[in-house]
Design an enzyme around this catalytic site. Structure first.
Site, PDB file in Angstrom:
ATOM      1  N   ARG A  68     -18.661 -24.325  42.251  1.00 24.04           N
ATOM      2  CA  ARG A  68     -18.410 -22.546  41.402  1.00 24.04           C
ATOM      3  C   ARG A  68     -19.784 -22.505  40.866  1.00 24.04           C
ATOM      4  NH1 ARG A  68     -13.601 -19.129  38.100  1.00 24.04           N
ATOM      5  NH2 ARG A  68     -12.711 -19.384  40.182  1.00 24.04           N
TER       6      ARG A  68
ATOM      7  N   HIS B 153     -13.947 -16.063  47.707  1.00 22.97           N
ATOM      8  CA  HIS B 153     -13.385 -16.576  46.764  1.00 22.97           C
ATOM      9  C   HIS B 153     -12.448 -17.577  47.810  1.00 22.97           C
ATOM     10  CE1 HIS B 153     -11.340 -18.907  43.785  1.00 22.97           C
ATOM     11  NE2 HIS B 153     -11.220 -17.444  42.981  1.00 22.97           N
TER      12      HIS B 153
ATOM     13  N   GLN C 136      -9.027 -19.006  46.693  1.00 21.59           N
ATOM     14  CA  GLN C 136      -7.409 -18.281  46.602  1.00 21.59           C
ATOM     15  C   GLN C 136      -6.882 -17.520  47.234  1.00 21.59           C
ATOM     16  OE1 GLN C 136      -7.256 -17.209  42.661  1.00 21.59           O
ATOM     17  NE2 GLN C 136      -5.316 -16.679  43.830  1.00 21.59           N
TER      18      GLN C 136
ATOM     19  N   ASP D 221      -8.213  -6.929  42.196  1.00 22.11           N
ATOM     20  CA  ASP D 221      -9.171  -7.823  41.711  1.00 22.11           C
ATOM     21  C   ASP D 221      -9.605  -6.758  39.950  1.00 22.11           C
ATOM     22  OD1 ASP D 221     -10.134  -9.499  40.762  1.00 22.11           O
ATOM     23  OD2 ASP D 221     -11.376  -9.838  42.358  1.00 22.11           O
TER      24      ASP D 221
ATOM     25  N   CYS E 206      -5.511 -12.422  41.826  1.00 21.12           N
ATOM     26  CA  CYS E 206      -5.942 -13.197  41.588  1.00 21.12           C
ATOM     27  C   CYS E 206      -6.143 -14.583  40.076  1.00 21.12           C
ATOM     28  CB  CYS E 206      -7.205 -13.589  42.429  1.00 21.12           C
ATOM     29  SG  CYS E 206      -9.145 -12.573  41.394  1.00 21.12           S
TER      30      CYS E 206
ATOM     31  N   ARG F 195      -2.884 -21.779  43.929  1.00 22.75           N
ATOM     32  CA  ARG F 195      -4.021 -22.811  43.937  1.00 22.75           C
ATOM     33  C   ARG F 195      -3.372 -24.487  44.282  1.00 22.75           C
ATOM     34  NH1 ARG F 195      -8.750 -19.511  42.232  1.00 22.75           N
ATOM     35  NH2 ARG F 195      -9.470 -21.493  42.969  1.00 22.75           N
TER      36      ARG F 195
HETATM   37  N1  NVA Z   1     -13.998 -11.177  41.212  1.00 22.75           N
HETATM   38  C1  NVA Z   1     -13.532 -12.723  40.422  1.00 22.75           C
HETATM   39  C2  NVA Z   1     -12.417 -13.242  40.825  1.00 22.75           C
HETATM   40  C3  NVA Z   1     -12.324 -14.134  39.547  1.00 22.75           C
HETATM   41  C4  NVA Z   1     -11.148 -15.137  40.327  1.00 22.75           C
HETATM   42  C5  NVA Z   1     -15.299 -13.088  39.871  1.00 22.75           C
HETATM   43  O1  NVA Z   1     -16.036 -12.889  40.497  1.00 22.75           O
HETATM   44  O2  NVA Z   1     -15.320 -13.136  38.725  1.00 22.75           O
HETATM   45  N1   CP Z   2      -8.570 -16.767  40.077  1.00 19.03           N
HETATM   46  C1   CP Z   2      -9.581 -17.765  40.439  1.00 19.03           C
HETATM   47  O1   CP Z   2      -9.867 -17.586  40.435  1.00 19.03           O
HETATM   48  O2   CP Z   2      -8.891 -17.932  37.841  1.00 19.03           O
HETATM   49  P1   CP Z   2     -10.213 -18.651  37.905  1.00 19.03           P
HETATM   50  O3   CP Z   2     -11.198 -17.427  37.222  1.00 19.03           O
HETATM   51  O4   CP Z   2      -9.739 -18.639  36.419  1.00 19.03           O
HETATM   52  O5   CP Z   2     -10.431 -20.094  38.111  1.00 19.03           O
END
Ligand code: NVA
Ligand code: CP
Length: 300
Positions: free
Chosen positions: A104, A131, A134, A219, A259, A287
């Site tokens: 990540r 992502h 997800q 989101d 998500c 997930r």
């Molecule tokens: N768009 C959000 C998704 C979190 C799972 C982010 O990147 O923070």
């Molecule tokens: N939806 C998602 O990726 O959640 P986290 O940021 O908690 O991993």
């Protein structure tokens, strides 16, 4: 089998994606029946997190354990990754010791560079642009509830962010219509719009975008790394909250997904998030199952 990575959904064919979704549903049933299934015994997944996570971290960790393997959690704060060791060198070294790597990262290119120099499968656990893990869970949730998604209308309301862009890839791969409504200035990348134009429409009117939709998705307004923009974004996105009015514009049996983490009263009203059309808790649980299917596909 050749080395495969999962950097975006486009790393899979439509048939492979459907197979992973169906396999996820099977693995979920196996777990519900307490069936022991350990095809990844002695395999190790390294997990690199430049940003926070609850769902991604726990689902990969629990998933690997359930499949008979294990994980190593790596944060840039306490590895050489945070002290300037080149990504290329880190990829070469880490991939000689483990069987898969999940990352990540802030920048999408980091995961791409890592994959280029890795001897083992690399999985994108979220970047600024995509992502895809997800989406596996979201699609599994849709397939469980309603069957195949081909020909359906999905509505994305909010930021043209990593989740929105992953939905664009999914729409093209699986043949559904994606209707996006975002504030001016927060559109997804134009190259991606061109590449998916057959399946994606873009407007700035959430009610119009949601009209007769089978699935409504949103989101957060400010993603991780955009915290300093939160105030400005709240002003720009004020008319883009998914509330009952938006859900009423969608089909009567439309589902709602997010998500998570969610901000009740910002991108979604509490009554929608906690209401009968919301499937966010199944979506979060999936997930685990969807990524187990992915791990099995890439690492077995
Ligand atoms: N768009 C959000 C998704 C979190 C799972 C982010 O990147 O923070
Ligand atoms: N939806 C998602 O990726 O959640 P986290 O940021 O908690 O991993």
């Amino acid at each position: 089998m050749n080395l495969r990575h999962f950097i975006t959904l486009n790393d899979l064919t439509a048939d492979e994606l459907r197979a992973i979704i169906h396999r996820a549903i099977e693995l979920k049933a196996m777990r519900e029946n307490s069936e022991l299934y350990q095809p990844l015994k002695n395999k190790v997944l390294a997990m690199v997190f430049e940003k926070s996570s609850t769902r991604t971290r726990i689902s990969f960790d629990a998933g690997m354990t359930q499949l008979g393997g294990s994980t190593i959690f790596l944060s840039p704060r306490d590895t050489q990754l945070g002290r300037g060791e080149p990504i290329e060198d880190s990829a070469r070294v880490i991939s000689r010791m483990v069987d898969g790597i999940m990352l990540r990262t802030n920048k999408h290119e980091t995961v791409e560079t890592f994959a280029k120099h890795s001897k083992v499968p690399v999985i994108n656990g979220l970047t600024d642009r995509f992502h895809p893990c997800q989406l596996l869970a979201d699609l599994q949730t849709w397939f469980e509830q309603r069957g195949d998604i081909k020909g359906k209308k999905v509505c994305w309301i909010g930021d043209g962010n990593n989740m929105c862009q992953s939905y664009m890839n999914a729409a093209k791969l699986l043949g559904f219509k994606l209707s996006i409504a975002c504030p001016v200035g927060y559109e997804p990348e134009s190259d991606l719009l061109s590449a998916t134009y057959d399946h994606v429409t873009l407007c700035h009117d959430p009610l119009l975008a949601a009209k007769d939709a089978d699935l409504v998705v949103t989101d957060v307004w400010a993603s991780m790394g955009q915290e300093q923009e939160q105030k400005d974004r709240c002003a720009s996105f004020a008319k883009f909250q998914v509330d009952t009015r938006i859900m009423q514009s969608a089909k009567d049996d439309a589902l709602f997904m997010h998500c998570l983490p969610a901000h009740r009263g910002e991108e979604v009203s509490a009554d929608v998030l906690d209401g009968p059309q919301s499937v966010v808790w199944d979506e979060a649980e999936n997930r685990l199952h969807a990524q187990k299917a992915l791990l099995e596909f890439l690492m077995q």
